[in-house]
Structures are given as C-alpha cells and as structure tokens.
Design a protein around this motif. Structure first.
Motif, PDB file in Angstrom:
ATOM      1  N   LYS A  52      -2.489  -2.735  -6.166  1.00 38.38           N
ATOM      2  CA  LYS A  52      -2.361  -2.032  -7.456  1.00 38.38           C
ATOM      3  C   LYS A  52      -1.063  -2.352  -8.175  1.00 38.38           C
ATOM      4  N   THR A  53      -0.120  -2.998  -7.493  1.00 40.36           N
ATOM      5  CA  THR A  53       1.193  -3.216  -8.115  1.00 40.36           C
ATOM      6  C   THR A  53       1.498  -4.700  -8.318  1.00 40.36           C
ATOM      7  N   GLY A  54       0.433  -5.515  -8.373  1.00 34.91           N
ATOM      8  CA  GLY A  54       0.647  -6.908  -8.769  1.00 34.91           C
ATOM      9  C   GLY A  54       0.665  -7.920  -7.639  1.00 34.91           C
ATOM     10  N   TRP A  55       0.430  -7.470  -6.399  1.00 33.29           N
ATOM     11  CA  TRP A  55       0.370  -8.414  -5.286  1.00 33.29           C
ATOM     12  C   TRP A  55      -1.040  -8.983  -5.203  1.00 33.29           C
ATOM     13  N   GLU A  56      -1.148 -10.272  -4.843  1.00 33.97           N
ATOM     14  CA  GLU A  56      -2.455 -10.933  -4.901  1.00 33.97           C
ATOM     15  C   GLU A  56      -3.292 -10.688  -3.654  1.00 33.97           C
ATOM     16  N   ALA A  86       9.129  -6.053  -7.389  1.00 33.32           N
ATOM     17  CA  ALA A  86       9.167  -7.254  -6.541  1.00 33.32           C
ATOM     18  C   ALA A  86       8.052  -8.229  -6.939  1.00 33.32           C
ATOM     19  N   ALA A  87       6.861  -7.685  -7.226  1.00 35.06           N
ATOM     20  CA  ALA A  87       5.748  -8.564  -7.597  1.00 35.06           C
ATOM     21  C   ALA A  87       6.012  -9.237  -8.942  1.00 35.06           C
ATOM     22  N   GLU A  88       6.757  -8.569  -9.807  1.00 34.43           N
ATOM     23  CA  GLU A  88       7.033  -9.152 -11.122  1.00 34.43           C
ATOM     24  C   GLU A  88       8.096 -10.238 -11.068  1.00 34.43           C
ATOM     25  N   ILE A  89       9.131 -10.039 -10.252  1.00 38.54           N
ATOM     26  CA  ILE A  89      10.212 -11.036 -10.339  1.00 38.54           C
ATOM     27  C   ILE A  89      10.001 -12.267  -9.455  1.00 38.54           C
ATOM     28  N   PHE A  90       9.199 -12.170  -8.407  1.00 40.02           N
ATOM     29  CA  PHE A  90       9.008 -13.356  -7.546  1.00 40.02           C
ATOM     30  C   PHE A  90       7.606 -13.917  -7.721  1.00 40.02           C
ATOM     31  N   HIS A  91       7.496 -15.240  -7.849  1.00 38.23           N
ATOM     32  CA  HIS A  91       6.146 -15.832  -7.953  1.00 38.23           C
ATOM     33  C   HIS A  91       5.596 -16.226  -6.580  1.00 38.23           C
ATOM     34  N   THR A  92       6.522 -16.431  -5.609  1.00 41.71           N
ATOM     35  CA  THR A  92       6.080 -16.794  -4.263  1.00 41.71           C
ATOM     36  C   THR A  92       6.815 -15.874  -3.291  1.00 41.71           C
ATOM     37  N   ALA A  93       6.093 -14.909  -2.749  1.00 45.33           N
ATOM     38  CA  ALA A  93       6.781 -13.884  -1.957  1.00 45.33           C
ATOM     39  C   ALA A  93       5.826 -13.225  -0.971  1.00 45.33           C
ATOM     40  N   MET A  94       6.428 -12.638   0.034  1.00 46.26           N
ATOM     41  CA  MET A  94       5.669 -11.793   0.958  1.00 46.26           C
ATOM     42  C   MET A  94       6.443 -10.496   1.154  1.00 46.26           C
ATOM     43  N   PHE A  95       5.723  -9.401   1.160  1.00 45.41           N
ATOM     44  CA  PHE A  95       6.330  -8.093   1.408  1.00 45.41           C
ATOM     45  C   PHE A  95       5.796  -7.608   2.743  1.00 45.41           C
ATOM     46  N   HIS A 113      -0.842   5.105  15.085  1.00 44.61           N
ATOM     47  CA  HIS A 113      -0.249   5.838  13.968  1.00 44.61           C
ATOM     48  C   HIS A 113       0.889   5.091  13.283  1.00 44.61           C
ATOM     49  N   TYR A 114       0.987   3.820  13.580  1.00 50.11           N
ATOM     50  CA  TYR A 114       1.922   2.950  12.856  1.00 50.11           C
ATOM     51  C   TYR A 114       1.176   1.691  12.466  1.00 50.11           C
ATOM     52  N   ASN A 115       1.634   1.039  11.409  1.00 52.09           N
ATOM     53  CA  ASN A 115       0.974  -0.205  11.000  1.00 52.09           C
ATOM     54  C   ASN A 115       1.972  -1.171  10.380  1.00 52.09           C
ATOM     55  N   ILE A 116       1.546  -2.431  10.388  1.00 55.41           N
ATOM     56  CA  ILE A 116       2.257  -3.435   9.597  1.00 55.41           C
ATOM     57  C   ILE A 116       1.316  -3.841   8.479  1.00 55.41           C
ATOM     58  N   CYS A 117       1.821  -3.758   7.262  1.00 51.60           N
ATOM     59  CA  CYS A 117       1.049  -4.206   6.107  1.00 51.60           C
ATOM     60  C   CYS A 117       1.846  -5.339   5.470  1.00 51.60           C
ATOM     61  N   TRP A 118       1.182  -6.428   5.124  1.00 50.38           N
ATOM     62  CA  TRP A 118       1.905  -7.508   4.457  1.00 50.38           C
ATOM     63  C   TRP A 118       1.109  -7.984   3.255  1.00 50.38           C
ATOM     64  N   ALA A 119       1.837  -8.205   2.185  1.00 56.11           N
ATOM     65  CA  ALA A 119       1.205  -8.596   0.925  1.00 56.11           C
ATOM     66  C   ALA A 119       1.882  -9.868   0.446  1.00 56.11           C
ATOM     67  N   SER A 120       1.140 -10.653  -0.313  1.00 56.10           N
ATOM     68  CA  SER A 120       1.746 -11.905  -0.743  1.00 56.10           C
ATOM     69  C   SER A 120       1.343 -12.331  -2.139  1.00 56.10           C
ATOM     70  N   LYS A 121       2.166 -13.217  -2.677  1.00 57.32           N
ATOM     71  CA  LYS A 121       1.921 -13.947  -3.924  1.00 57.32           C
ATOM     72  C   LYS A 121       2.321 -15.368  -3.587  1.00 57.32           C
ATOM     73  N   ASP A 122       1.537 -16.323  -3.990  1.00 58.19           N
ATOM     74  CA  ASP A 122       1.790 -17.646  -3.428  1.00 58.19           C
ATOM     75  C   ASP A 122       1.613 -18.770  -4.432  1.00 58.19           C
ATOM     76  N   LYS A 123       2.406 -18.738  -5.489  1.00 59.51           N
ATOM     77  CA  LYS A 123       2.288 -19.757  -6.516  1.00 59.51           C
ATOM     78  C   LYS A 123       2.583 -21.152  -5.957  1.00 59.51           C
ATOM     79  N   LEU A 124       3.529 -21.232  -5.030  1.00 60.12           N
ATOM     80  CA  LEU A 124       3.900 -22.551  -4.482  1.00 60.12           C
ATOM     81  C   LEU A 124       2.951 -23.018  -3.373  1.00 60.12           C
ATOM     82  N   ASN A 125       1.933 -22.183  -3.105  1.00 60.45           N
ATOM     83  CA  ASN A 125       0.949 -22.571  -2.094  1.00 60.45           C
ATOM     84  C   ASN A 125       1.530 -22.862  -0.720  1.00 60.45           C
ATOM     85  N   LEU A 126       2.369 -21.974  -0.244  1.00 64.79           N
ATOM     86  CA  LEU A 126       2.959 -22.150   1.084  1.00 64.79           C
ATOM     87  C   LEU A 126       2.005 -21.672   2.183  1.00 64.79           C
TER      88      LEU A 126
END
Ligand code: SAM
Length: 321
Positions: free
Chosen positions: A257-261, A203-212, A301-314
């Motif tokens: 570790k997998t390419g998310w900024e 996912a980190a490789e194919i999208f330049h602007t994304a959130m997981f 014992h539960y969490n929300i984790c969110w990671a992003s890449k933001d080339k378009l500066n959203l």
C-alpha cells in the motif's frame, strides 16, 4: 499451559530497546552464534534466558542476516544499508569482518540511544578501529547526536518525523541512486500505523532499487499474542502499531500500500525450518529444551517481512528463494 507461558514472559521477553542486547549477549555467551562486538555495548551477560528465547534470537539473527547479506552480495557491496531504530546493533562490525561492507552503513535511533552508542564507539578501541580503518578523508564529524565517517554514520532522529530524518540523512550523503537495504527490527510496532506508513512510503519514494526488511510480532490476535501485548504494556512499551501485526497478510499489505512492488513474509517457525539444518542441529545441542510447544508458539508470533523495488534488476525479490 498458562503458567509456563506466564513464566516465559515474566522472566525473559524483553522487547524494550536495549534489553535486546542483553539477550543477544547471553545467547552469544552460550555459543548460539558469534558476536565478538556485543560485549562492548551490553554491560553484562545478564541473567539466564530460557532456551526457547535463545533459539528465537538465533532464528532472527540468521534469518535477517541471510536477507541482508544476499542483498549486499547481489549488489557487490555497491549499496547502502540503513538500520532504522538500530539500538546497539553490531551488524556494521560483522560486515567489516566478513568483507561485506556496503558503500555506507547508516544507523538511526533516538538521540539518547545514539549518544550512548557514540560514547561506546569512542571509548572502545575494537569498535573505533573499524571506523578509522575505513575512513580516508579528514572529514570525520562527531558530536553527541551524530557521527559520520566514510563508511559508517549514526544519526539521532525520530523516525516519526520524516522531513527531519530525510534532511539529516541527506546531510550525511545518503545517495538515493544506490541500491539500499532498510532494516527495522522490533521498531515499527512502536509507531502508529500512519507513522510507520509514512516511513515506508518515504523509503519507497526516494529509492528506485531497495529492499526493506522488517522483523516484528505477528498473529497477535490469539491468546498467546494477547499475553505478549499485556506483558509489553506492563513494561511501559506501548505497541501503537500492534494492529498491523495481525497476520502475515497485514504485514505484506502495509508495504504494497505504500509503493513497494513486491512483499513476502514468513513466520519465524517457517524461517527456523528453512535455516541450514547442520548449524541448527549444533545449536539445538547447546541447551536442553523441554517446552518444544512453547518454542513453536513463540516463533509463530514473530515474522520477517521483506519488500522490494528493483529498477536495476538485481533480483532482490528472489533473495530468499
Ligand atoms: N533494532 C534493534 C535490535 O533489534 O536490537 C533495537 C530494537 S529495540 C526493541 C527498538 C529500538 O527502536 C530502540 O533502540 C528505540 O530507541 C528505537 N526507536 C523506537 N521508536 C523510534 C523512533 N520513533 N525514532 C527513532 N528510534 C526509535
């Protein structure tokens, strides 16, 4: 104590697949939040769930929706959503009702789950109506393993087989240049660490602007966490990825570790305290809760984790602020 804890798990924790929907149907029938579409997927309201389970589901739905909706608004709906291991989730229908539909909404799950969901969509007019209304061309593709319309696409695939997943998504016009939200709720934990890493890296490789956005167990090494694991094993749910649920740091690191900024993670107790408090007060009046400590433990014992890449500066890494 142990007995209250054991009772909680014996009767209500349902982490395997479709039970999520039965829990959701029960909580929505009590008024925790509104989901007019869940009735078309879950056969019955099911047995009574403890208030702490319902409150936990409420926090999860509100927290995940907050991040998802913020991303969609930031991109002015000029984006895609991919729900990985979507099960019988109803988010597509909610977004349509709220005028927040992305350009395209993808769902992926095992072919058997997808076949069941397609059957429900085909046979329930309130579900198929939204697909038909958002579809303008004559290119609707429908078989037992996939359904592709202009705005909604569901694909049967194994998330551990990245090349097949990539091929299927591209066949149904996934656009790597569009801002994209990927969602996984109680899904990655069923894969080994290397299998889920491959998925995150892809996912980190194919999208330049994304959130997981990932929702799952955390802090699993204490006694409560161990009891959670034992109970899941008893239900034949093997948590192959449990070691990545050690802490909020391991949850964030798996992305870094997998390419998310950028990565952030909050346990659900913290999320609960950040939710709009007027609605929380309304919700807390629905059912009396005498085991406040149990709710806290469960939410820790539960969490929300969110990671992003933001080339378009959203500004996607700041959506939760
Ligand atoms: N995300 C949904 C929700 O929150 O209601 C469903 C959660 S359920 C606990 C886990 C889902 O992930 C199931 O629908 C299961 O079939 C799917 N799943 C698990 N491993 C998968 C894999 N390797 N490939 C595709 N789907 C998978």
């Amino acid at each position: 104590g142990r007995s209250a804890l054991q009772t909680l798990f014996d009767t209500k924790i349902c982490d395997c697949c479709l039970m999520c929907n039965i829990n959701t149907r029960f909580a929505t029938s009590k008024g925790y939040w509104k989901d007019p579409y869940i009735q078309y997927f879950a056969r019955s309201v099911g047995e009574r769930k403890a208030p702490e389970i319902n409150r936990g589901y409420y926090a999860r739905v509100k927290g995940v929706n907050h991040l998802l909706d913020a991303f969609i608004r930031n991109s002015e709906c000029n984006c895609q959503v991919i729900n990985l291991g979507a099960g019988l989730d109803t988010t597509f229908w909610r977004l349509k009702d709220e005028n927040l539909l992305p350009k395209k909404f993808f769902e992926v799950d095992f072919p058997t789950v997808v076949a069941r969901k397609i059957h429900n969509i085909k046979t329930k007019p309130p579900l198929s109506k939204h697909l038909i209304e958002t579809h303008s061309t004559d290119s609707l593709i429908l078989d037992t393993q996939s359904l592709d319309s202009d705005r909604y696409c569901i694909i049967g695939a194994d998330l551990r087989d990245i090349s097949a997943l990539d091929e299927k998504l591209k066949k149904f016009h996934l656009n790597p240049d569009l801002p994209t939200v990927l969602l996984s709720e109680c899904v990655l934990v069923y894969m080994t660490p290397s299998q889920s890493s491959n998925l995150l890296r892809w996912a980190a490789e194919i999208f330049h602007t994304a959130m997981f956005i990932n929702y799952e167990q955390v802090n699993m090494s204490d006694r409560f966490g161990q009891v959670m694991i034992e109970n899941l094993l008893r239900r034949q749910c093997s948590l192959a990825g449990a070691e990545l649920c050690q802490s909020l740091d391991t949850q964030k690191e798996r992305f870094l570790k997998t390419g998310w900024e950028h990565a952030d993670a909050l346990d659900m107790m913290t999320v609960y305290s950040m939710l709009p408090q007027d609605d929380v007060a309304r919700m807390e009046c629905l059912e009396f809760l005498d085991e406040k400590e149990l709710l806290q433990q469960l939410l820790q014992h539960y969490n929300i984790c969110w990671a992003s890449k933001d080339k378009l500066n959203l500004g996607n890494s700041a959506v939760c602020k």
